[in-house]
Design a protein around this motif. Structure first.
Motif, short mmCIF file in Angstrom:
data_model
loop_
_atom_site.label_atom_id
_atom_site.label_comp_id
_atom_site.label_asym_id
_atom_site.label_seq_id
_atom_site.Cartn_x
_atom_site.Cartn_y
_atom_site.Cartn_z
N SER A 66 0.90 -1.15 -0.02
CA SER A 66 0.11 0.07 0.07
C SER A 66 0.94 1.33 0.02
O SER A 66 0.58 2.15 0.90
N GLN A 67 1.93 1.27 -0.94
CA GLN A 67 2.61 2.56 -1.01
C GLN A 67 1.82 3.82 -1.51
O GLN A 67 2.03 4.81 -0.95
N ILE A 68 0.99 3.46 -2.50
CA ILE A 68 0.11 4.39 -3.06
C ILE A 68 0.56 6.06 -3.17
O ILE A 68 -0.20 6.95 -2.90
N ASN A 69 2.11 6.07 -3.15
CA ASN A 69 2.79 7.23 -3.27
C ASN A 69 3.88 7.16 -3.94
O ASN A 69 5.04 6.53 -3.42
N PRO A 70 4.19 7.79 -5.10
CA PRO A 70 5.59 7.96 -5.92
C PRO A 70 6.80 8.19 -5.04
O PRO A 70 7.64 7.45 -5.13
N ALA A 71 6.45 9.14 -4.06
CA ALA A 71 7.54 9.45 -3.26
C ALA A 71 8.14 8.29 -2.07
O ALA A 71 9.42 8.21 -2.19
N PHE A 72 7.09 7.52 -1.90
CA PHE A 72 7.58 6.33 -0.89
C PHE A 72 8.12 5.31 -1.90
O PHE A 72 9.08 4.94 -1.45
N THR A 73 7.46 5.21 -3.01
CA THR A 73 8.08 4.17 -3.89
C THR A 73 9.60 4.58 -4.48
O THR A 73 10.51 3.42 -4.23
N ILE A 74 9.85 5.64 -4.69
CA ILE A 74 11.20 5.91 -5.22
C ILE A 74 12.19 6.15 -3.84
O ILE A 74 13.26 5.54 -4.00
N GLY A 75 11.69 6.58 -2.81
CA GLY A 75 12.43 6.66 -1.66
C GLY A 75 12.98 5.03 -1.19
O GLY A 75 14.16 4.84 -1.12
#
Length: 241
Positions: A66-75
């Motif tokens: 449930s990342q639902i956020n590119p900032a979290f995915t890229i980080g």
């Protein structure tokens, strides 16, 4: 269990769709003319976004994270905690989910969009703006907020004991971030949550709208990504053995 990539992408799509539907839906309820929640206040918006993160996390955290956020995915990818070859598919699913979620908000509130002549209020139900007319202040706000979001999420989920309890805590964190740091920009804290709906705003033939503030659009994309990278790097440096 390990789910196939396509299953995880579907989870990211629906998770981000729900985030935008419930979060931006709360903004629409408060800011659009003649709704039942008109002038309901910032607390309602904070609650909408908090639950808008908590529900997908409860549904999909054990499937896609449930990342639902590119900032979290890229980080996570930069810190070696997520495979780079899945970054683009995840972000694509997140962006599409955000756009569909925003279209559902418009469908639900279309009569009230037609009654709202304040074009800035209309834009605010889609994307963030810099209240102080300062790109720098917007950048600082989005960077700090996303750092706290990602750093907090990593800490809350580190033990991997009870994903549903973690989801509730994460929802409260998002709600608090919106209440505490939402004044200057919204906030976005999530490139997909801002950019996807901003694209919808620019393309959808609303009765009352101005430009989509593309001059500001890079701020809620770049600042959250950099804040997410710093948060994951510091978490990895100090807390991952």
């Amino acid at each position: 269990m390990d789910y196939p990539l396509m299953t995880r992408l579907v989870a990211e799509f629906f998770g981000t769709m729900l985030l935008v539907l419930l979060g931006n839906g709360a903004v629409a309820n408060v800011d659009l003319a003649n709704t039942k929640g008109h002038h309901g206040g910032w607390i309602l918006i904070g609650l909408g976004y908090g639950i808008g993160v908590m529900v997908p996390a409860m549904m999909f955290s054990t499937i896609s994270g449930s990342q639902i956020n590119p900032a979290f995915t890229i980080g996570l990818a930069v810190s070696g905690m997520f495979p780079w070859n899945e970054v683009l598919p995840y972000i694509t699913a997140q962006m599409l989910g955000a756009m569909v979620g925003q279209l559902l908000v418009v469908a639900a509130y279309k009569p009230y969009y037609d009654k709202t002549t304040d074009t800035l209020a209309v834009l605010g139900t889609f994307a963030t703006t810099d209240a102080a007319k300062s790109h720098f202040n917007g950048f600082v706000n989005e960077f700090i907020g996303t750092f706290v979001l990602v750093f907090g999420a990593l800490g809350m989920t580190a033990d991997k004991i009870d994903a549903r309890v973690d989801s509730v805590a994460l929802g409260f964190l998002v709600m608090t971030l919106v209440i505490s740091l939402g004044g200057p920009t919204g906030p976005g804290l999530n490139p997909a949550r801002d950019l996807g709906p901003r694209i919808v705003h620019s393309l959808f033939p609303l009765k009352h709208k101005e430009d989509s503030h593309w001059h500001y659009a890079l701020v809620p994309v770049v600042a959250p990504i950099l804040g997410g990278i710093l948060a994951t790097e510091l978490w990895k440096l100090f807390f991952i053995k």
